[in-house]
Write an enzyme that holds these catalytic residues in place. Structure first.
Site, PDB file in Angstrom:
ATOM      1  N   GLY A 196      -5.980  -1.220  -4.774  1.00  0.00           N
ATOM      2  CA  GLY A 196      -4.593  -0.862  -4.539  1.00  0.00           C
ATOM      3  C   GLY A 196      -3.658  -1.334  -5.639  1.00  0.00           C
ATOM      4  O   GLY A 196      -3.885  -2.351  -6.288  1.00  0.00           O
ATOM      5  N   HIS A 233      -4.691   3.052  -2.415  1.00  0.00           N
ATOM      6  CA  HIS A 233      -3.268   3.208  -2.126  1.00  0.00           C
ATOM      7  C   HIS A 233      -2.381   2.645  -3.241  1.00  0.00           C
ATOM      8  O   HIS A 233      -2.689   1.642  -3.870  1.00  0.00           O
ATOM      9  CB  HIS A 233      -2.929   2.511  -0.798  1.00  0.00           C
ATOM     10  CG  HIS A 233      -3.252   1.040  -0.798  1.00  0.00           C
ATOM     11  ND1 HIS A 233      -2.361   0.076  -1.220  1.00  0.00           N
ATOM     12  CD2 HIS A 233      -4.373   0.367  -0.431  1.00  0.00           C
ATOM     13  CE1 HIS A 233      -2.913  -1.118  -1.102  1.00  0.00           C
ATOM     14  NE2 HIS A 233      -4.135  -0.968  -0.622  1.00  0.00           N
ATOM     15  N   ASP A 234      -1.296   3.348  -3.491  1.00  0.00           N
ATOM     16  CA  ASP A 234      -0.228   2.909  -4.390  1.00  0.00           C
ATOM     17  C   ASP A 234      -0.622   2.866  -5.862  1.00  0.00           C
ATOM     18  O   ASP A 234       0.106   2.307  -6.682  1.00  0.00           O
ATOM     19  CB  ASP A 234       0.307   1.526  -3.972  1.00  0.00           C
ATOM     20  CG  ASP A 234       0.802   1.512  -2.542  1.00  0.00           C
ATOM     21  OD1 ASP A 234       1.821   2.166  -2.261  1.00  0.00           O
ATOM     22  OD2 ASP A 234       0.166   0.858  -1.696  1.00  0.00           O
TER      23      ASP A 234
END
Length: 276
Positions: free
Chosen positions: A157, A139-140
């Protein structure tokens, strides 16, 4: 493949281009946007908040969930999971996104997750990247253009990977790390700090091992640029200076040499500290 107009699972005609070829055993949920000449193979699932642009090929057994936007001319191989919920325990179903640019190749069994509201709520991938088998993008993450991620590379992340970086097989990158442009990281490395632009890295944990000189030559860097970078590298890594003192020493030459300015700025941008 069958023409989309003959597919019994066809959804809203205005969202599915007539030239799209979707296998009868694929599932495309209502609300997905499929552009011209997209191919979707058997046993692939495309969720309702997914947008796939022209000439992208999705092979069999792929799962694509959204909100996800995939650009043009991408090639996604079997068993990949694209746009799934992230693995962050703080995630509670908040709206988040995945955006993939053009001309990327995503090989077998890659996993690419959407963002979280703890960051900018988006995972973003640029153009022309190669993700070999079993690569994980958490994520991200923000990935630039023309990068290569060899088999089993894992990005935690919030990792940022800039243009033309190469990560060898089995590389593991800690969360919030930044990988500078034109870097090369050897296979099996564990990256716990930021890698400045143009640097070669390897080890567990990774440390600097000179400039990525061969890669820079192949990309057209001039002898004068390479010499300037070698001198700048020595200031940071060979003179026993603190990072702050090294940056001060490079300030004047960076005003005259753009490649040194990029190298210096990549160190300034570091939040986790650079590998030494």
């Amino acid at each position: 493949m069958t023409d989309r107009k003959n597919d019994t699972k066809a959804q809203s005609d205005d969202l599915i281009h007539p030239s799209a070829k979707i296998h009868p055993q694929a599932i495309v949920e209502s609300g997905a946007r499929i552009a011209a000449n997209v191919e979707i193979g058997p046993w692939t699932f495309v969720g309702q908040n997914v947008e796939i642009d022209e000439n992208t090929r999705v092979l069999s057994h792929v799962v694509i969930k959204g909100p996800t936007k995939i650009g043009k001319n991408n090639h996604i191989f079997q068993f990949s999971s694209v746009g799934e919920d992230c693995q962050d325990k703080k995630y509670a179903g908040e709206l988040s996104y995945l955006e993939i640019g053009d001309n990327n190749t995503i090989r077998e069994s890659c996993t690419i997750h959407r963002g979280t509201v703890q960051d900018n709520a988006i995972t973003k991938i640029g153009n022309g990247n190669l993700f070999m088998a079993y690569v994980h993008v958490a994520h991200d993450c923000v990935i630039g253009n023309d990068c290569i991620f060899a088999n089993n590379t894992t990005l935690a992340g919030h990792v940022c990977v800039e243009d033309n970086a190469i990560l060898g097989g089995g590389t593991m990158v800690h969360q919030f790390c930044r990988i500078g442009e034109h870097t090369m990281c050897a296979g099996g490395s564990i990256v716990l700090k930021d890698i400045p632009a143009y640097v070669m890295a390897s080890g567990q944990s990774a440390s600097a091992h000179g400039l990525n000189s061969e890669g820079l030559k192949r990309r057209g860097f001039s002898p004068e640029q390479l010499l300037a970078l070698k001198r700048a590298y020595k200031v940071v890594y060979r003179q026993g200076l603190t990072v702050k003192s090294a940056l001060q020493s490079l300030e004047e030459v960076a005003d005259k040499e753009p490649v040194v300015a990029t190298f210096r700025q990549s160190i300034i941008n570091s939040t986790r500290g650079i590998i030494r």
